[in-house]
Design a protein around this motif. Structure first.
Motif, PDB file in Angstrom:
ATOM      1  N   LEU A  78      40.286  35.202  40.222  1.00 39.73           N
ATOM      2  CA  LEU A  78      41.473  34.356  40.393  1.00 39.73           C
ATOM      3  C   LEU A  78      42.741  35.196  40.489  1.00 39.73           C
ATOM      4  O   LEU A  78      43.628  34.942  41.286  1.00 39.73           O
ATOM      5  CB  LEU A  78      41.597  33.375  39.225  1.00 39.73           C
ATOM      6  N   LYS A  79      42.788  36.233  39.649  1.00 39.61           N
ATOM      7  CA  LYS A  79      43.970  37.100  39.646  1.00 39.61           C
ATOM      8  C   LYS A  79      44.063  37.869  40.957  1.00 39.61           C
ATOM      9  O   LYS A  79      45.141  38.004  41.538  1.00 39.61           O
ATOM     10  CB  LYS A  79      43.897  38.091  38.485  1.00 39.61           C
ATOM     11  N   LEU A  80      42.927  38.383  41.412  1.00 39.39           N
ATOM     12  CA  LEU A  80      42.959  39.162  42.647  1.00 39.39           C
ATOM     13  C   LEU A  80      43.307  38.277  43.843  1.00 39.39           C
ATOM     14  O   LEU A  80      44.019  38.688  44.749  1.00 39.39           O
ATOM     15  CB  LEU A  80      41.625  39.872  42.868  1.00 39.39           C
ATOM     16  N   LYS A  81      42.827  37.052  43.778  1.00 42.25           N
ATOM     17  CA  LYS A  81      43.170  36.130  44.860  1.00 42.25           C
ATOM     18  C   LYS A  81      44.691  35.939  44.886  1.00 42.25           C
ATOM     19  O   LYS A  81      45.313  35.932  45.950  1.00 42.25           O
ATOM     20  CB  LYS A  81      42.461  34.799  44.636  1.00 42.25           C
ATOM     21  N   GLU A  82      45.278  35.813  43.712  1.00 36.67           N
ATOM     22  CA  GLU A  82      46.733  35.630  43.620  1.00 36.67           C
ATOM     23  C   GLU A  82      47.471  36.781  44.317  1.00 36.67           C
ATOM     24  O   GLU A  82      48.459  36.577  45.010  1.00 36.67           O
ATOM     25  CB  GLU A  82      47.117  35.570  42.146  1.00 36.67           C
ATOM     26  N   VAL A  83      46.945  38.000  44.140  1.00 33.96           N
ATOM     27  CA  VAL A  83      47.561  39.160  44.778  1.00 33.96           C
ATOM     28  C   VAL A  83      47.582  38.975  46.300  1.00 33.96           C
ATOM     29  O   VAL A  83      48.621  39.127  46.948  1.00 33.96           O
ATOM     30  CB  VAL A  83      46.786  40.450  44.429  1.00 33.96           C
TER      31      VAL A  83
END
Ligand code: ATP
Ligand code: MG
Length: 480
Positions: A238-243
């Motif tokens: 989820l965090k990497l997607k946010e990036v």
């Protein structure tokens, strides 16, 4: 590297190391003015000073930024000396140069990390102070809302206050994302195929650029051809997607008249690389230096300037790096680098959905003689997904505790008749003792001995910060 020129600066000789390093053959450079190597990064005054020094018979030393045949820039440290003929007249210049590109880069990195430390400390301080202040504003606004339901005007005002506090909390959360680089929970990382993450980010942002296509006839070309299979990396999807969502959104912002976003992935020396290029308006040197700083934006008032700083924090917590290359008017390329996942055992987790960190579905009993506090807590905790019962006397609490099982009891200490202390003593006798959180009023303190005696899991002071309670709950129940 060695280069010899005549007195006008025309190249007479270069050694093999020079041709090897720059990519030019001797034939391509001999006879040319040595200034053709110039990158444009060095101010003209430097050249003027160099020229004056060597034509007057002195040696010059200094740094240059030049360009290789393939366009790549490199830094060199050069000694340039005049060579005189038998009559004492200068007829050549000899330049001995060393490549210092890596050295330069590591110097810049050092500065960058110092800069990060300063901004990090500041952001942490601001985030901490402001979250406390906002919590108190929020707490009081909620209490007032409970008390003055009849006044529409007041309710409207309070609603606006609460909404704005929420906006403020969002900003603080993002600042914390940037700062809390050291404390992240890598045990919950899983093996990921970065291509899946990129594709889901593209899907996520689709409505935005698709909408532009439909309403304004602007075309965005999403080029995924460069997405090649690469080893997995460890991370939080989820965090990497946010990036990637942040990067894509910025690219779209930089291309108001449409353009292309190209994605590439590759592997090199134990790392997975990802590049995202756009054909947008690009960035000046100055913007490039500050693009990862919190609150730096050229898009005020629409932009908050937090997108890239949040991304920077996330990438660092994944052991990764991010770099930007751009030229004004010529588009930008962000290049990300992550270590390849070496933990085979965890690979199997990749198909499992992400585990949510938040504790949910707990049976919670709230005890407070102030019915309004019961109501606020009941509402808030139910919204967080818990099953909540609340009672306004210790007496009733004990009755309930005899017949029902709770995971957590949140209770006030000072109550008429049966006090919080009595409840806790009762709980401590149970076989399956629920966790206990105590809510104390102004000026009440539980001494360390007392705390030991009555065994509580956390203490919260009024006026409490509601989010603090959920923080304690998550800590307690995720540690299980
Ligand atoms: N692909 C890009 N092309 C041109 N400029 C960019 C690009 N990406 C970032 N920038 C510059 O960097 C700045 C900071 O980006 P960042 O995403 O952190 O904030 P923002 O987009 O301005 O606001 P938001 O918080 O809404 O994301 C932008 O304002 C813009 O000037
Ligand atoms: Mg942005």
């Amino acid at each position: 590297m060695i280069m010899i020129t005549d007195t006008r600066g025309n190249i007479k000789y270069v050694n093999p190391r020079f041709t090897q390093f720059t990519g030019y053959t001797s034939e391509e450079v001999i006879g040319k003015d040595m200034r053709f190597l110039k990158s444009g990064e060095i101010p003209p005054e430097v050249f003027k000073e160099l020229w004056e020094t060597i034509t007057s018979g002195n040696e010059w030393r200094g740094e240059f930024c030049n360009k290789k045949k393939n366009g790549e820039l490199y830094w060199e440290y050069a000694f340039i000396s005049p060579v005189k003929n038998t009559e004492g007249i200068i007829n050549h210049f000899v330049a001995v140069k060393a490549d210092i590109t890596d050295l330069k880069k590591s110097g810049e990195k050092l500065l960058e990390s110092e800069r990060f430390e300063v901004i990090n400390t500041m952001s942490l301080g601001i985030a901490h102070e402001f979250s406390n202040i906002l919590a108190i504003i929020y707490g009081y606004a909620q209490l007032l809302k409970e008390n003055y339901r009849e006044s529409k005007e007041l309710m409207d005002g309070l609603r606006t206050i609460c909404r704005k506090v929420n906006d403020g909390s969002e900003i603080i959360k993002k600042m914390q994302e940037y700062t809390n680089i050291k404390k992240d929970d890598t045990s919950r990382f899983m093996a990921l195929d970065i291509r899946d993450i990129i594709k889901s980010a593209i899907d996520f942002t689709k409505p935005r650029w698709k909408d532009m296509v439909l309403t304004k006839g602007i075309i965005y070309d999403i080029d995924k051809k460069g997405l090649k299979k690469a080893p997995t990396i460890l991370g939080n999807p989820l965090k990497l997607k946010e990036v990637f969502v942040n990067i894509i959104n910025n690219a779209v912002d930089a291309m108001p008249d449409g353009g292309r976003i190209s994605f590439r992935t590759w592997r090199k020396n134990g790392s997975v690389f990802i590049s995202i290029s756009d054909t947008g308006k690009g960035m000046s040197e100055d913007v490039q230096k500050r693009v990862f700083d919190p609150f730096f934006t050229t898009r005020r008032p629409k932009g908050t300037g937090l997108g890239m700083s949040v991304s920077y924090g996330i990438i660092k917590r994944h052991g990764g790096e991010i770099d930007v290359e751009s030229k004004s008017g010529k588009g930008s390329t962000f290049t990300l680098k992550f270590p390849i996942n070496r933990e085979k055992a965890r690979t199997t987790e990749s198909s499992k959905p992400t585990k949510q960190k938040k504790a949910k579905n707990l049976n919670i009993l709230v005890v407070d003689d102030d019915i309004k506090i019961c109501r606020i807590l009941n509402k808030f905790l139910s919204k967080e997904g818990h099953n909540v019962r609340s009672v306004d006397s210790g007496d009733e609490a004990i009755k309930l505790l005899k017949s029902e099982v709770f995971d957590l009891v949140l209770c006030d200490l000072i109550m008429p008749m049966v006090t919080g202390y009595d409840i806790i003593r009762f709980l401590n006798m149970l076989d399956k003792r629920p966790k206990v959180g105590v809510i104390t009023g102004w000026g009440e303190e539980i001494g360390p001995r007392m705390k030991e005696d009555i065994k509580v899991d956390f203490v919260i002071k009024k006026p409490f910060d509601i989010t603090e309670i959920s923080g304690h709950i998550n800590d307690l129940f995720n540690a299980e």
